[in-house]
Write a protein that holds these residues in place. Structure first.
Motif, PDB file in Angstrom:
ATOM      1  N   UNK A  75       0.825  -1.203   0.000  1.00 53.67           N
ATOM      2  CA  UNK A  75       0.000   0.000   0.000  1.00 53.67           C
ATOM      3  C   UNK A  75       0.862   1.257   0.000  1.00 53.67           C
ATOM      4  N   UNK A  76       1.970   1.195   0.736  1.00 56.91           N
ATOM      5  CA  UNK A  76       2.862   2.349   0.813  1.00 56.91           C
ATOM      6  C   UNK A  76       3.499   2.644  -0.530  1.00 56.91           C
ATOM      7  N   UNK A  77       3.993   1.621  -1.236  1.00 61.83           N
ATOM      8  CA  UNK A  77       4.635   1.851  -2.530  1.00 61.83           C
ATOM      9  C   UNK A  77       3.637   2.351  -3.567  1.00 61.83           C
ATOM     10  N   UNK A  78       2.429   1.846  -3.506  1.00 62.31           N
ATOM     11  CA  UNK A  78       1.407   2.347  -4.420  1.00 62.31           C
ATOM     12  C   UNK A  78       1.092   3.808  -4.115  1.00 62.31           C
ATOM     13  N   UNK A  79       1.047   4.162  -2.847  1.00 61.12           N
ATOM     14  CA  UNK A  79       0.834   5.559  -2.458  1.00 61.12           C
ATOM     15  C   UNK A  79       1.952   6.445  -2.999  1.00 61.12           C
ATOM     16  N   UNK A  80       3.190   5.962  -2.903  1.00 62.28           N
ATOM     17  CA  UNK A  80       4.348   6.750  -3.356  1.00 62.28           C
ATOM     18  C   UNK A  80       4.198   7.146  -4.819  1.00 62.28           C
ATOM     19  N   UNK A  81       3.813   6.195  -5.664  1.00 64.99           N
ATOM     20  CA  UNK A  81       3.753   6.492  -7.093  1.00 64.99           C
ATOM     21  C   UNK A  81       2.436   7.135  -7.508  1.00 64.99           C
ATOM     22  N   UNK A  82       1.463   7.196  -6.616  1.00 68.28           N
ATOM     23  CA  UNK A  82       0.246   7.941  -6.919  1.00 68.28           C
ATOM     24  C   UNK A  82       0.294   9.361  -6.366  1.00 68.28           C
ATOM     25  N   UNK A  83       1.345   9.693  -5.618  1.00 65.53           N
ATOM     26  CA  UNK A  83       1.494  11.044  -5.080  1.00 65.53           C
ATOM     27  C   UNK A  83       2.846  11.661  -5.405  1.00 65.53           C
ATOM     28  N   UNK A  84       3.842  10.831  -5.726  1.00 66.06           N
ATOM     29  CA  UNK A  84       5.189  11.327  -5.943  1.00 66.06           C
ATOM     30  C   UNK A  84       5.912  11.675  -4.661  1.00 66.06           C
ATOM     31  N   UNK A  85       5.381  11.226  -3.520  1.00 62.35           N
ATOM     32  CA  UNK A  85       5.961  11.533  -2.216  1.00 62.35           C
ATOM     33  C   UNK A  85       6.751  10.333  -1.683  1.00 62.35           C
ATOM     34  N   UNK A  86       7.690  10.556  -0.744  1.00 63.55           N
ATOM     35  CA  UNK A  86       8.596   9.491  -0.306  1.00 63.55           C
ATOM     36  C   UNK A  86       7.895   8.339   0.416  1.00 63.55           C
TER      37      UNK A  86
END
Length: 604
Positions: A346-357
């Motif tokens: 879930x965290x990695x998917x969040x990263x690439x859907x927001x561009x945040x670390x």
């Protein structure tokens, strides 16, 4: 997707031509605002026709030169999104809002005058305009101006309204939970394994027992609400695909369960005590927020879940030698590892859907991925995403002072190749019967394509790389059609939702951007334009399935608005610069042919 609210523009733009100069001034101001860093002026020499089409929205090396042994330094764009109740948030490439804004800036470049293009170069966005000749035809300029004026994401973003009452989270009726649990386990828990089936059924029985009534526990009321909410949403979408929306199957039945989740989101601190059940509650609330709320809300809940999981130490295996002298993990340890990988994904998917670390890192975990199952393959792909972000997309990697070069790109390409070879049997086997496809295999294969596009997107685009990217983009979009072909099952619908929701939309944007570039530089459609536009329209039709009435602020609704604008802009551009698509020969895209699937990382 954290996009801003669609601005209603019902009035006609009859004065577009007469006020063109004023509009261009406003557009120039907009372009300057999105410039990243002030850069040195560059040569005004014209670029060749084969110039990279998507580099037009990214900043190159500050002096136009590439040091020996390094790949070109590409700095990806940023976008600041304002909220209607105050505050703002910074999104970076490849967040959906940034990708769609890239198309806006690409189209804007064709309207800038020569002097404005020079000014734009001095603001560090020389690539934004130097591939395009300014449109001279007044009617064409006015038509494109109308499309730019209609860009849907201008106003402050409307996020969800939290529950106004101060009521506690209440559990749904037991019979509703009983009716929902089987569907939830099959459609959702299979991909994000939050619960062991037997443990979940036992815990629900315990929760509804007389002994638990007096407990002051919010986790299980939230979990039961989330299970029902996810299942009802899925049933509504299945009914939508079958054109069987009965009066009882109305989106309004979602709201009692949404209100309980609202209360939980308003009071996330209550779930931050590091216990297994609180982490489970936050993970399933993350799934709910992704399906029924905005990208910003989903990110906030996901980060809370990661924080609670890390506080609980889920990133450590805590393997202990058992009394019989073996090192076999206990059931508790297996549960902790399962929850870690669910959170990590879930965290990695969040990263690439927001561009945040990232919030969780594989190098800080001692969990191993030694298996060859589809679940292991998906988890390993997320570890590759971590490397892609850190090496190619993080702030440090994008900095002009970064020494990112061919070594970093080669590193992530090697990881991609290892992933493909290790889990080759988990990739989609092409066959004629779409109903026999394993939707999890389709999703994994789609993720491989998206991953490769993310890697290729960090390179300076040559004509060879450009052609390869377009081939991959087409193959990825065809998978969206395959997973939803004929009469999709609940498993197919949930896979379709994840493919839109959890993976960057780089394939769609790359294809639109390529054809815009072709129109602006060559004043004609490419030979595959008719087929590609049909493919893009079909993908939008699939996205329509995922929308729910009365929930205009959800990710899927905003995604549909943004991608529809992108495709409409491509169509309008073609009408004023080239032969209409209706006059081009029609080609039917081959969706099931094995030849349409390129081999990962072999031709670059």
């Amino acid at each position: 997707m954290q996009l801003v609210k669609l601005e209603q523009t019902g009035e006609s733009n009859q004065g577009a031509i007469s006020h063109l100069d004023q509009s261009l001034g406003a557009l120039t101001s907009l372009t300057r605002q999105i410039a990243a860093d002030v850069a040195k002026p560059i040569s005004q020499s014209a670029q060749p026709e084969t110039s990279p089409y998507f580099d037009s929205v990214r900043n190159k090396h500050h002096d136009g030169q590439v040091p020996d042994g390094q790949a070109p330094n590409i700095k990806f764009p940023l976008e600041t999104v304002e909220f209607d109740r105050g505050g703002e948030y910074l999104y970076s490439y490849p967040a959906p809002v940034v990708l769609i804004k890239c198309l806006l800036h690409q189209t804007t470049a064709s309207l800038l005058t020569y002097d404005e293009q020079r000014t734009n170069r001095n603001y560090g966005n020389e690539g934004l305009s130097n591939h395009f000749n300014t449109l001279q035809d007044r009617k064409a300029r006015a038509t494109l101006q109308q499309k730019l004026d209609a860009f849907p994401f201008k106003s402050p973003c409307v996020d969800f309204l939290p529950a106004k009452d101060r009521e506690a989270i209440t559990s749904p009726a037991r019979f509703i939970v009983n009716a929902s649990i089987d569907g939830y386990l099959q459609a959702f828990n299979t991909k994000v394994p939050i619960f062991d089936e037997n443990d979940l059924r036992w815990a629900i029985n315990t929760h509804y027992s007389i002994e638990s009534v007096a407990r002051n526990d919010m986790a299980w009321p939230l979990i039961t609400n989330a299970i029902v909410l996810l299942q009802i949403g899925l049933e509504l979408r299945v009914a939508h695909t079958s054109q069987n929306n009965s009066p009882t199957m109305h989106d309004g039945i979602l709201f009692p369960f949404l209100e309980n989740c609202d209360r939980a989101m308003r009071n996330l601190a209550s779930f931050m005590v590091p216990t297994i059940v609180n982490v489970q509650a936050l993970i399933i609330l993350t799934l709910v927020s992704r399906e029924f709320f905005s990208n910003a809300t989903a990110e906030r809940v996901c980060q809370a879940a990661c924080q609670a999981g890390r506080a609980l130490g889920l990133h450590r295996s805590k393997a202990r030698r058992n009394s019989d002298g073996t090192n076999s993990p206990t059931e508790t340890e297996k549960e902790r590892e399962r929850l870690f990988w669910a959170l990590y994904t879930l965290d990695k998917q969040r990263v690439f859907m927001t561009g945040q670390p990232c919030d969780l890192y594989s190098f800080d975990s001692d969990h191993d991925l030694q298996g060859h199952s589809l679940e292991d393959a998906s988890n390993r792909m997320m570890t590759v995403w971590e490397e892609i972000y850190v090496n190619l997309y993080s702030s440090k990697a994008a900095s002009p002072r970064s020494q990112k070069g061919s070594r970093q790109i080669h590193h992530v390409k090697t990881l991609m190749k290892e992933l493909s070879q290790r889990h080759l049997n988990q990739k989609l086997n092409y066959c004629d019967d779409s109903e026999s496809l394993n939707p999890l295999q389709v999703e994994f294969t789609y993720g491989c394509y998206v991953s490769e596009l993310l890697v290729l997107g960090s390179e300076q685009t040559s004509e060879q790389v450009q052609n390869h990217k377009i081939q991959i983009a087409r193959s990825a979009l065809k998978l969206i059609l395959r997973v939803s072909a004929k009469t999709p099952t609940p498993a197919h619908i949930t896979a379709l939702a994840r493919m839109f929701r959890n993976y960057p939309i780089v394939a769609f944007i790359e294809l639109v951007s390529f054809h815009l570039w072709h129109l602006f530089t060559r004043r004609k459609y490419s030979e595959d334009a008719q087929t590609d536009v049909s493919l893009l329209r079909a993908v939008l039709d699939r996205l329509q399935i995922l929308q729910l009435r009365s929930l205009s602020y959800t990710f899927y609704t905003r995604m549909k608005v943004g991608l529809s604008w992108a495709l409409d802009t491509l169509r309008a551009t073609g009408e004023v610069t080239a032969v209409p698509l209706s006059q081009l020969p029609t080609q039917t895209p081959a969706i099931r042919r094995h030849s349409t699937s390129p081999t990962l990382m072999t031709s670059v």
